[in-house]
Design an enzyme around this catalytic site. Structure first.
Site, PDB file in Angstrom:
ATOM      1  N   GLU A 290     -54.842  19.034 103.828  1.00  0.00           N
ATOM      2  CA  GLU A 290     -53.736  18.110 103.958  1.00  0.00           C
ATOM      3  C   GLU A 290     -52.407  18.848 104.047  1.00  0.00           C
ATOM      4  O   GLU A 290     -52.135  19.741 103.238  1.00  0.00           O
ATOM      5  CB  GLU A 290     -53.678  17.163 102.760  1.00  0.00           C
ATOM      6  CG  GLU A 290     -54.896  16.272 102.626  1.00  0.00           C
ATOM      7  CD  GLU A 290     -54.780  15.293 101.459  1.00  0.00           C
ATOM      8  OE1 GLU A 290     -55.610  14.386 101.393  1.00  0.00           O
ATOM      9  OE2 GLU A 290     -53.858  15.454 100.622  1.00  0.00           O
ATOM     10  N   CYS A 291     -51.618  18.508 105.030  1.00  0.00           N
ATOM     11  CA  CYS A 291     -50.243  18.991 105.168  1.00  0.00           C
ATOM     12  C   CYS A 291     -50.184  20.520 105.102  1.00  0.00           C
ATOM     13  O   CYS A 291     -50.488  21.190 106.079  1.00  0.00           O
ATOM     14  CB  CYS A 291     -49.341  18.338 104.123  1.00  0.00           C
ATOM     15  SG  CYS A 291     -47.592  18.308 104.620  1.00  0.00           S
ATOM     16  N   GLY A 292     -49.834  21.112 103.957  1.00  0.00           N
ATOM     17  CA  GLY A 292     -49.792  22.568 103.867  1.00  0.00           C
ATOM     18  C   GLY A 292     -51.132  23.196 104.176  1.00  0.00           C
ATOM     19  O   GLY A 292     -51.215  24.226 104.854  1.00  0.00           O
ATOM     20  N   GLY A 388     -55.200  17.224 108.554  1.00  0.00           N
ATOM     21  CA  GLY A 388     -54.037  16.634 109.191  1.00  0.00           C
ATOM     22  C   GLY A 388     -52.859  16.618 108.238  1.00  0.00           C
ATOM     23  O   GLY A 388     -52.949  17.046 107.079  1.00  0.00           O
TER      24      GLY A 388
END
Length: 412
Positions: A290-292, A388
């Site tokens: 997720e993200c990072g 994502g």
């Protein structure tokens, strides 16, 4: 909070969960505590879409039947603060606001304003003067993680000493002691009631999941961790900057949010770990990123200074900085057809908040803003890979967590 207090916090959010489940979460978090403090976020009435109180701090206080103390920034203001407080009190008849604390105000001005504010029928629980020595700095994501903030505990100790002088702590404790009690389904609430997300794991087998934990990867919803553990996950931490190898005998990987862009050079230099993660993904190991964590899986990551560093290479593309928030706020995610974790027609809720974007955001799901007026494609979903920008809140659809862990079990 955990760094300073030594205990886990939790997330109470009426967008992610129905009110009854939020109350159950609170009971689980508060079990055995003498005092529970719920910190509000954004403006008190600021909820979904900017024009609704749903999922606002007010909404959470209403769901918990909790008394509220407003902390007002008084810098550069005087009697107008009384008008501001009056507006907060009257905007909703059940505002739940029982008192205020005046922040960044001189002792002289606080003394003058307290009688005027208390004419409104509300208590002033004290004030805090400007205190440069106790300021906590911020950056592009609105915060600095505790490990980076020099002498954070010392700064907070300064604030605590000041509050002992200028804040009515005993009054706040009395206010908390008068908080409401609620009943569920006509029955009295029981102390330490089990949170709704505590699902019995199918069978007794524990499944080892590697979870990235260091300065670069530090954001995880605690409710997600608890849910996965209740379903049989045993998390094994590893440090992507310093550990040259993945933990042994793991069946899946979890790469959370954080700041890989700030540590891109060090992450890129750990070539042996990058290769192991790429090989694990190629071999079918389930991965949640997720993200990072999503940035980390890219072929390349560009820093704010324009330097480009090779990363894991599972996502064919480059992650790059933007000049402003790319996407921000609550979202509901729905898949385009069946995916291994979500079936067509199902939804899982989450949020996005990032100043980096990607040439390959994915197109397995559609992120929909509340109200449905804006949406975009996102998420790579291939086998056990789910990667994502969105931070997903798995208790909003526990089936997705169950299915992912089942994929991990099948691979062992």
């Amino acid at each position: 909070h955990k760094y300073v207090l030594g205990i886990d916090g939790g997330n109470l959010d009426t967008f992610f969960l129905p009110e009854e489940e939020v109350r159950n979460q609170f009971k689980d978090l508060a079990a055995g505590a003498d005092l529970s403090v719920v910190e509000g976020v954004m403006g008190y009435y600021d909820g979904v879409g900017g024009n609704d109180t749903w999922a606002s701090s007010y909404d959470t206080a209403r769901a918990l039947d909790a008394p509220v103390v407003l902390v007002l920034d008084c810098k550069g203001a005087s009697l107008s603060l009384a008008a501001e407080i009056k507006g907060f009190l009257e905007y909703r008849k059940d505002s739940r606001i029982r008192g205020v604390i005046l922040n960044r105000i001189s002792p002289v001005m606080a003394e003058r304003l307290v009688p005027e504010i208390e004419k409104l029928g509300i208590s002033v629980f004290g004030y805090l003067p400007e205190c440069d020595a106790a300021k906590v700095t911020s950056r592009h994501l609105g915060l600095v993680i505790p490990e980076e903030s020099e002498a954070l505990r010392e700064r907070l100790e300064l604030l605590a000493l000041e509050m002992e002088k200028t804040v009515d702590v005993e009054g706040l404790l009395r206010l908390a002691g008068g908080a409401g009690e609620w009943k569920d389904d006509g029955e009295a609430a029981e102390d330490g009631a089990e949170a709704v997300i505590a699902i019995e794991a199918p069978g007794t087998e524990r499944i080892r999941i590697g979870i990235a934990r260091d300065e670069a990867f530090c954001f995880y919803y605690q409710e997600n961790i608890k849910l996965f553990e209740s379903l049989g996950a045993e998390f094994v931490e590893f440090d992507p900057m310093r550990d040259e190898h993945l933990p042994k005998d793991i069946a899946g990987l979890m790469l959370g949010g954080g700041y890989p862009e700030l540590y891109a050079e060090r992450l890129s230099a750990n070539g042996s770990l990058l290769r192991e993660i790429k090989e694990a993904a190629a071999g079918g190991m389930p991965i949640l990123a997720e993200c990072g964590g999503f940035l980390y899986l890219h072929e390349e990551l560009e820093t704010k200074e324009g330097e480009v560093f090779p990363m894991v290479g599972v996502i064919a593309g480059r992650a790059f900085p933007t000049v402003k928030l790319s996407r921000f706020g609550y979202i509901g995610l729905v898949p385009y057809g069946d995916t291994p974790l979500l079936k067509e027609g199902e939804e899982i809720r989450g949020h996005e908040f990032h100043y980096w974007d990607s040439t390959a955001c994915g197109n397995a799901m559609k992120a929909v803003k509340p109200g449905g007026k804006r949406s975009w494609d996102c998420i790579h979903a291939d086998g056990g890979l789910l990667a994502g920008f969105p931070h997903l809140y798995y208790p909003s659809n526990p089936s997705a967590a169950e299915r992912w862990l089942e994929l991990c079990r099948k691979g062992t």
